[in-house]
Design a protein around this motif. Structure first.
Motif, PDB file in Angstrom:
ATOM      1  N   PHE A  15     -27.081  11.276  41.255  1.00 45.09           N
ATOM      2  CA  PHE A  15     -27.392  11.054  39.847  1.00 45.09           C
ATOM      3  C   PHE A  15     -26.780  12.168  38.998  1.00 45.09           C
ATOM      4  O   PHE A  15     -27.491  12.892  38.302  1.00 45.09           O
ATOM      5  CB  PHE A  15     -28.910  10.959  39.654  1.00 45.09           C
ATOM      6  CG  PHE A  15     -29.502   9.836  40.448  1.00 45.09           C
ATOM      7  CD1 PHE A  15     -29.532   8.553  39.947  1.00 45.09           C
ATOM      8  CD2 PHE A  15     -29.977  10.054  41.727  1.00 45.09           C
ATOM      9  CE1 PHE A  15     -30.037   7.496  40.701  1.00 45.09           C
ATOM     10  CE2 PHE A  15     -30.495   9.017  42.487  1.00 45.09           C
ATOM     11  CZ  PHE A  15     -30.523   7.736  41.970  1.00 45.09           C
ATOM     12  N   PRO A  16     -25.433  12.292  39.068  1.00 44.33           N
ATOM     13  CA  PRO A  16     -24.783  13.357  38.310  1.00 44.33           C
ATOM     14  C   PRO A  16     -24.812  13.051  36.808  1.00 44.33           C
ATOM     15  O   PRO A  16     -24.881  11.891  36.401  1.00 44.33           O
ATOM     16  CB  PRO A  16     -23.348  13.330  38.839  1.00 44.33           C
ATOM     17  CG  PRO A  16     -23.145  11.916  39.263  1.00 44.33           C
ATOM     18  CD  PRO A  16     -24.479  11.457  39.784  1.00 44.33           C
ATOM     19  N   PRO A  17     -24.778  14.086  35.998  1.00 43.96           N
ATOM     20  CA  PRO A  17     -24.721  13.860  34.547  1.00 43.96           C
ATOM     21  C   PRO A  17     -23.341  13.352  34.147  1.00 43.96           C
ATOM     22  O   PRO A  17     -22.375  13.504  34.886  1.00 43.96           O
ATOM     23  CB  PRO A  17     -24.984  15.253  33.976  1.00 43.96           C
ATOM     24  CG  PRO A  17     -24.470  16.178  35.031  1.00 43.96           C
ATOM     25  CD  PRO A  17     -24.750  15.490  36.354  1.00 43.96           C
ATOM     26  N   GLY A  18     -23.268  12.751  32.993  1.00 42.91           N
ATOM     27  CA  GLY A  18     -21.978  12.349  32.457  1.00 42.91           C
ATOM     28  C   GLY A  18     -21.599  10.919  32.785  1.00 42.91           C
ATOM     29  O   GLY A  18     -22.434  10.091  33.141  1.00 42.91           O
ATOM     30  N   HIS A  19     -20.323  10.654  32.659  1.00 45.49           N
ATOM     31  CA  HIS A  19     -19.762   9.319  32.857  1.00 45.49           C
ATOM     32  C   HIS A  19     -19.604   9.054  34.356  1.00 45.49           C
ATOM     33  O   HIS A  19     -18.857   9.747  35.028  1.00 45.49           O
ATOM     34  CB  HIS A  19     -18.405   9.229  32.166  1.00 45.49           C
ATOM     35  CG  HIS A  19     -17.727   7.916  32.339  1.00 45.49           C
ATOM     36  ND1 HIS A  19     -18.068   6.821  31.575  1.00 45.49           N
ATOM     37  CD2 HIS A  19     -16.756   7.516  33.182  1.00 45.49           C
ATOM     38  CE1 HIS A  19     -17.311   5.799  31.940  1.00 45.49           C
ATOM     39  NE2 HIS A  19     -16.505   6.200  32.919  1.00 45.49           N
ATOM     40  N   VAL A  20     -20.303   8.071  34.884  1.00 45.22           N
ATOM     41  CA  VAL A  20     -20.182   7.710  36.299  1.00 45.22           C
ATOM     42  C   VAL A  20     -19.860   6.231  36.421  1.00 45.22           C
ATOM     43  O   VAL A  20     -20.161   5.449  35.531  1.00 45.22           O
ATOM     44  CB  VAL A  20     -21.449   8.052  37.121  1.00 45.22           C
ATOM     45  CG1 VAL A  20     -21.687   9.544  37.140  1.00 45.22           C
ATOM     46  CG2 VAL A  20     -22.655   7.330  36.585  1.00 45.22           C
ATOM     47  N   GLU A  44     -14.071   8.872  36.233  1.00 42.26           N
ATOM     48  CA  GLU A  44     -15.094   9.870  35.904  1.00 42.26           C
ATOM     49  C   GLU A  44     -14.450  11.148  35.378  1.00 42.26           C
ATOM     50  O   GLU A  44     -15.098  11.914  34.663  1.00 42.26           O
ATOM     51  CB  GLU A  44     -15.973  10.139  37.120  1.00 42.26           C
ATOM     52  CG  GLU A  44     -16.775   8.909  37.517  1.00 42.26           C
ATOM     53  CD  GLU A  44     -17.532   9.057  38.819  1.00 42.26           C
ATOM     54  OE1 GLU A  44     -17.516  10.144  39.428  1.00 42.26           O
ATOM     55  OE2 GLU A  44     -18.146   8.067  39.234  1.00 42.26           O
ATOM     56  N   GLN A  45     -13.191  11.381  35.710  1.00 43.79           N
ATOM     57  CA  GLN A  45     -12.442  12.513  35.168  1.00 43.79           C
ATOM     58  C   GLN A  45     -11.667  12.085  33.920  1.00 43.79           C
ATOM     59  O   GLN A  45     -11.608  12.823  32.933  1.00 43.79           O
ATOM     60  CB  GLN A  45     -11.484  13.069  36.235  1.00 43.79           C
ATOM     61  CG  GLN A  45     -12.213  13.670  37.426  1.00 43.79           C
ATOM     62  CD  GLN A  45     -11.281  13.931  38.593  1.00 43.79           C
ATOM     63  OE1 GLN A  45     -10.486  13.078  38.964  1.00 43.79           O
ATOM     64  NE2 GLN A  45     -11.405  15.107  39.177  1.00 43.79           N
ATOM     65  N   LEU A  46     -11.079  10.899  33.969  1.00 45.07           N
ATOM     66  CA  LEU A  46     -10.299  10.394  32.827  1.00 45.07           C
ATOM     67  C   LEU A  46     -11.148  10.286  31.562  1.00 45.07           C
ATOM     68  O   LEU A  46     -10.645  10.497  30.452  1.00 45.07           O
ATOM     69  CB  LEU A  46      -9.692   9.029  33.163  1.00 45.07           C
ATOM     70  CG  LEU A  46      -8.580   9.020  34.205  1.00 45.07           C
ATOM     71  CD1 LEU A  46      -8.214   7.595  34.593  1.00 45.07           C
ATOM     72  CD2 LEU A  46      -7.364   9.781  33.696  1.00 45.07           C
ATOM     73  N   ALA A  47     -12.426   9.972  31.714  1.00 43.25           N
ATOM     74  CA  ALA A  47     -13.323   9.817  30.565  1.00 43.25           C
ATOM     75  C   ALA A  47     -13.411  11.098  29.724  1.00 43.25           C
ATOM     76  O   ALA A  47     -13.720  11.041  28.537  1.00 43.25           O
ATOM     77  CB  ALA A  47     -14.712   9.408  31.032  1.00 43.25           C
ATOM     78  N   TYR A  48     -13.123  12.230  30.355  1.00 43.10           N
ATOM     79  CA  TYR A  48     -13.197  13.515  29.661  1.00 43.10           C
ATOM     80  C   TYR A  48     -11.820  14.117  29.388  1.00 43.10           C
ATOM     81  O   TYR A  48     -11.706  15.288  29.062  1.00 43.10           O
ATOM     82  CB  TYR A  48     -14.051  14.488  30.480  1.00 43.10           C
ATOM     83  CG  TYR A  48     -15.471  13.998  30.584  1.00 43.10           C
ATOM     84  CD1 TYR A  48     -16.347  14.101  29.506  1.00 43.10           C
ATOM     85  CD2 TYR A  48     -15.924  13.380  31.742  1.00 43.10           C
ATOM     86  CE1 TYR A  48     -17.643  13.625  29.591  1.00 43.10           C
ATOM     87  CE2 TYR A  48     -17.224  12.893  31.831  1.00 43.10           C
ATOM     88  CZ  TYR A  48     -18.074  13.028  30.755  1.00 43.10           C
ATOM     89  OH  TYR A  48     -19.358  12.536  30.838  1.00 43.10           O
ATOM     90  N   GLY A  49     -10.782  13.299  29.569  1.00 43.35           N
ATOM     91  CA  GLY A  49      -9.432  13.758  29.304  1.00 43.35           C
ATOM     92  C   GLY A  49      -8.904  14.729  30.349  1.00 43.35           C
ATOM     93  O   GLY A  49      -7.951  15.452  30.087  1.00 43.35           O
TER      94      GLY A  49
END
Length: 91
Positions: A15-20, A44-49
């Motif tokens: 249940f990590p924080p952020g976009h999953v 999950e990485q692309l969502a944050y650029g």
């Protein structure tokens, strides 16, 4: 996961924080790999650029009984969910 088709897998109960990219209702559940889709940049990485490493995407099949237990109207029906490899563990 080599020769992954038909392999039983469990979705990690993380249940990590952020976009999953693993729906809450499949976490911790058992499924079977229906097919390998291919390699894609980790969303999950692309969502944050961020620079995204390639991850294998699989289509995983679950029975309604596995997902919803006694609440499943038709327990043998199935649903397919596309899940990235880092969310899967061998069952």
């Amino acid at each position: 996961m080599t020769d992954a088709v038909m392999q039983k897998v469990r979705i990690k109960s993380m249940f990590p924080p952020g976009h999953v990219r693993a729906p809450y209702y499949i976490r911790g559940k058992l499924g079977e790999i229906e097919r390998e889709i291919g390699l894609f940049g980790n969303p999950e990485q692309l969502a944050y650029g961020l620079k995204a490493e390639d991850k294998t995407l699989y289509r995983v099949r679950f029975t309604m009984a596995e997902l919803w237990g006694a609440e499943a109207e038709t327990p043998t029906d199935t649903v397919d969910v596309e899940v990235y490899a880092h969310w899967l563990e061998e069952a």
